[in-house]
Design a protein around this motif. Sequence first.
Motif, PDB file in Angstrom:
ATOM      1  N   LEU A   1       9.169   4.544 -10.246  1.00 48.20           N
ATOM      2  CA  LEU A   1      10.496   3.983 -10.008  1.00 48.20           C
ATOM      3  C   LEU A   1      11.034   4.416  -8.653  1.00 48.20           C
ATOM      4  O   LEU A   1      11.585   3.603  -7.894  1.00 48.20           O
ATOM      5  CB  LEU A   1      11.445   4.404 -11.131  1.00 48.20           C
ATOM      6  N   GLN A   2      10.855   5.683  -8.312  1.00 45.54           N
ATOM      7  CA  GLN A   2      11.318   6.175  -7.020  1.00 45.54           C
ATOM      8  C   GLN A   2      10.571   5.482  -5.874  1.00 45.54           C
ATOM      9  O   GLN A   2      11.182   5.098  -4.873  1.00 45.54           O
ATOM     10  CB  GLN A   2      11.150   7.690  -6.916  1.00 45.54           C
ATOM     11  N   ALA A   3       9.258   5.313  -6.021  1.00 44.77           N
ATOM     12  CA  ALA A   3       8.481   4.625  -4.987  1.00 44.77           C
ATOM     13  C   ALA A   3       8.944   3.180  -4.825  1.00 44.77           C
ATOM     14  O   ALA A   3       9.054   2.672  -3.709  1.00 44.77           O
ATOM     15  CB  ALA A   3       6.989   4.671  -5.319  1.00 44.77           C
ATOM     16  N   LEU A   4       9.257   2.520  -5.935  1.00 45.66           N
ATOM     17  CA  LEU A   4       9.725   1.138  -5.873  1.00 45.66           C
ATOM     18  C   LEU A   4      11.102   1.043  -5.218  1.00 45.66           C
ATOM     19  O   LEU A   4      11.360   0.127  -4.424  1.00 45.66           O
ATOM     20  CB  LEU A   4       9.749   0.521  -7.270  1.00 45.66           C
ATOM     21  N   LYS A   5      11.973   1.978  -5.524  1.00 46.12           N
ATOM     22  CA  LYS A   5      13.298   1.977  -4.898  1.00 46.12           C
ATOM     23  C   LYS A   5      13.188   2.222  -3.391  1.00 46.12           C
ATOM     24  O   LYS A   5      13.887   1.581  -2.602  1.00 46.12           O
ATOM     25  CB  LYS A   5      14.196   3.025  -5.545  1.00 46.12           C
ATOM     26  N   THR A   6      12.309   3.131  -3.020  1.00 51.51           N
ATOM     27  CA  THR A   6      12.089   3.394  -1.595  1.00 51.51           C
ATOM     28  C   THR A   6      11.516   2.163  -0.917  1.00 51.51           C
ATOM     29  O   THR A   6      11.955   1.779   0.179  1.00 51.51           O
ATOM     30  CB  THR A   6      11.152   4.596  -1.408  1.00 51.51           C
ATOM     31  N   SER A   7      10.551   1.519  -1.559  1.00 54.68           N
ATOM     32  CA  SER A   7       9.955   0.303  -1.013  1.00 54.68           C
ATOM     33  C   SER A   7      11.004  -0.796  -0.866  1.00 54.68           C
ATOM     34  O   SER A   7      11.010  -1.530   0.128  1.00 54.68           O
ATOM     35  CB  SER A   7       8.812  -0.168  -1.915  1.00 54.68           C
ATOM     36  N   LYS A   8      11.886  -0.910  -1.836  1.00 57.26           N
ATOM     37  CA  LYS A   8      12.966  -1.901  -1.763  1.00 57.26           C
ATOM     38  C   LYS A   8      13.801  -1.678  -0.502  1.00 57.26           C
ATOM     39  O   LYS A   8      14.115  -2.623   0.225  1.00 57.26           O
ATOM     40  CB  LYS A   8      13.843  -1.812  -3.010  1.00 57.26           C
TER      41      LYS A   8
ATOM     42  N   ILE B   1      11.810  -2.747   2.521  1.00 58.74           N
ATOM     43  CA  ILE B   1      11.736  -4.201   2.652  1.00 58.74           C
ATOM     44  C   ILE B   1      13.045  -4.758   3.199  1.00 58.74           C
ATOM     45  O   ILE B   1      13.043  -5.638   4.066  1.00 58.74           O
ATOM     46  CB  ILE B   1      11.338  -4.847   1.309  1.00 58.74           C
ATOM     47  N   GLU B   2      14.167  -4.223   2.725  1.00 61.36           N
ATOM     48  CA  GLU B   2      15.451  -4.646   3.275  1.00 61.36           C
ATOM     49  C   GLU B   2      15.523  -4.325   4.773  1.00 61.36           C
ATOM     50  O   GLU B   2      16.030  -5.119   5.567  1.00 61.36           O
ATOM     51  CB  GLU B   2      16.596  -3.988   2.512  1.00 61.36           C
ATOM     52  N   GLY B   3      14.978  -3.162   5.161  1.00 60.08           N
ATOM     53  CA  GLY B   3      14.928  -2.801   6.570  1.00 60.08           C
ATOM     54  C   GLY B   3      14.021  -3.722   7.372  1.00 60.08           C
ATOM     55  O   GLY B   3      14.335  -4.081   8.515  1.00 60.08           O
ATOM     56  N   ILE B   4      12.908  -4.124   6.775  1.00 59.66           N
ATOM     57  CA  ILE B   4      11.975  -5.036   7.449  1.00 59.66           C
ATOM     58  C   ILE B   4      12.644  -6.381   7.692  1.00 59.66           C
ATOM     59  O   ILE B   4      12.514  -6.974   8.782  1.00 59.66           O
ATOM     60  CB  ILE B   4      10.685  -5.207   6.622  1.00 59.66           C
ATOM     61  N   ILE B   5      13.367  -6.865   6.693  1.00 60.45           N
ATOM     62  CA  ILE B   5      14.078  -8.138   6.851  1.00 60.45           C
ATOM     63  C   ILE B   5      15.057  -8.051   8.021  1.00 60.45           C
ATOM     64  O   ILE B   5      15.128  -8.950   8.864  1.00 60.45           O
ATOM     65  CB  ILE B   5      14.804  -8.518   5.543  1.00 60.45           C
TER      66      ILE B   5
ATOM     67  N   GLN C   1       5.894  -1.157   9.273  1.00 62.85           N
ATOM     68  CA  GLN C   1       6.800  -0.987   8.135  1.00 62.85           C
ATOM     69  C   GLN C   1       6.310  -1.765   6.914  1.00 62.85           C
ATOM     70  O   GLN C   1       6.447  -1.306   5.778  1.00 62.85           O
ATOM     71  CB  GLN C   1       8.219  -1.422   8.518  1.00 62.85           C
ATOM     72  N   ILE C   2       5.723  -2.930   7.146  1.00 65.45           N
ATOM     73  CA  ILE C   2       5.145  -3.696   6.037  1.00 65.45           C
ATOM     74  C   ILE C   2       3.997  -2.907   5.404  1.00 65.45           C
ATOM     75  O   ILE C   2       3.889  -2.818   4.175  1.00 65.45           O
ATOM     76  CB  ILE C   2       4.674  -5.088   6.515  1.00 65.45           C
ATOM     77  N   ILE C   3       3.148  -2.309   6.220  1.00 67.87           N
ATOM     78  CA  ILE C   3       2.033  -1.500   5.717  1.00 67.87           C
ATOM     79  C   ILE C   3       2.556  -0.319   4.897  1.00 67.87           C
ATOM     80  O   ILE C   3       2.029  -0.006   3.828  1.00 67.87           O
ATOM     81  CB  ILE C   3       1.133  -1.032   6.883  1.00 67.87           C
ATOM     82  N   ALA C   4       3.621   0.324   5.372  1.00 68.40           N
ATOM     83  CA  ALA C   4       4.206   1.452   4.641  1.00 68.40           C
ATOM     84  C   ALA C   4       4.746   0.986   3.284  1.00 68.40           C
ATOM     85  O   ALA C   4       4.569   1.669   2.270  1.00 68.40           O
ATOM     86  CB  ALA C   4       5.314   2.098   5.469  1.00 68.40           C
ATOM     87  N   SER C   5       5.369  -0.172   3.251  1.00 66.74           N
ATOM     88  CA  SER C   5       5.888  -0.710   1.982  1.00 66.74           C
ATOM     89  C   SER C   5       4.754  -1.045   1.028  1.00 66.74           C
ATOM     90  O   SER C   5       4.838  -0.776  -0.178  1.00 66.74           O
ATOM     91  CB  SER C   5       6.725  -1.962   2.235  1.00 66.74           C
ATOM     92  N   GLN C   6       3.689  -1.618   1.553  1.00 70.33           N
ATOM     93  CA  GLN C   6       2.533  -1.935   0.714  1.00 70.33           C
ATOM     94  C   GLN C   6       1.943  -0.665   0.107  1.00 70.33           C
ATOM     95  O   GLN C   6       1.551  -0.654  -1.063  1.00 70.33           O
ATOM     96  CB  GLN C   6       1.464  -2.666   1.527  1.00 70.33           C
ATOM     97  N   ALA C   7       1.888   0.403   0.885  1.00 70.67           N
ATOM     98  CA  ALA C   7       1.340   1.665   0.384  1.00 70.67           C
ATOM     99  C   ALA C   7       2.195   2.195  -0.770  1.00 70.67           C
ATOM    100  O   ALA C   7       1.656   2.688  -1.769  1.00 70.67           O
ATOM    101  CB  ALA C   7       1.259   2.694   1.516  1.00 70.67           C
ATOM    102  N   LEU C   8       3.500   2.079  -0.654  1.00 68.58           N
ATOM    103  CA  LEU C   8       4.375   2.532  -1.741  1.00 68.58           C
ATOM    104  C   LEU C   8       4.196   1.672  -2.988  1.00 68.58           C
ATOM    105  O   LEU C   8       4.211   2.191  -4.110  1.00 68.58           O
ATOM    106  CB  LEU C   8       5.834   2.505  -1.297  1.00 68.58           C
ATOM    107  N   LEU C   9       4.029   0.372  -2.811  1.00 64.86           N
ATOM    108  CA  LEU C   9       3.804  -0.509  -3.958  1.00 64.86           C
ATOM    109  C   LEU C   9       2.484  -0.179  -4.647  1.00 64.86           C
ATOM    110  O   LEU C   9       2.410  -0.140  -5.881  1.00 64.86           O
ATOM    111  CB  LEU C   9       3.835  -1.977  -3.523  1.00 64.86           C
ATOM    112  N   LYS C  10       1.454   0.101  -3.859  1.00 64.61           N
ATOM    113  CA  LYS C  10       0.168   0.493  -4.438  1.00 64.61           C
ATOM    114  C   LYS C  10       0.302   1.808  -5.205  1.00 64.61           C
ATOM    115  O   LYS C  10      -0.248   1.968  -6.298  1.00 64.61           O
ATOM    116  CB  LYS C  10      -0.898   0.636  -3.350  1.00 64.61           C
ATOM    117  N   LYS C  11       1.033   2.753  -4.623  1.00 67.62           N
ATOM    118  CA  LYS C  11       1.242   4.039  -5.285  1.00 67.62           C
ATOM    119  C   LYS C  11       1.963   3.840  -6.615  1.00 67.62           C
ATOM    120  O   LYS C  11       1.564   4.410  -7.643  1.00 67.62           O
ATOM    121  CB  LYS C  11       2.061   4.960  -4.375  1.00 67.62           C
TER     122      LYS C  11
END
Length: 88
Positions: free
Chosen positions: A9-16, A19-23, A38-48
């Motif tokens: 949940l924490q990883a998903l919130k961070t990824s969220k 993603i808002e920052g990427i937009i 930044q997209i790569i960093a978000s993908q890594a959090l989603l994978k985690k």
Amino acid sequence: MNEDKRKALQALKTSKGQIEGIIKMIEDDRYCIDISNQIIASQALLKKANMLILRQHINHCVKDAFLNNSGEEKVEEIMGILDKIIVK
């Protein structure tokens, strides 16, 4: 909520937030390589997060299914997920 779900949940919130920052970066016409990083960093959090959820599923749902002689179905579910992760 167990530890794996809490971490996911924490990883998903961070990824969220990322993603808002990427937009915003795209809207602000920021440098493409910075956006890509930044997209790569978000993908890594989603994978985690996904791995944490899968670990929780194996440790609880799959284990319980095997203890109740219905583990084969859970193995097929896991194989379906692995197919999506590995092949795609």
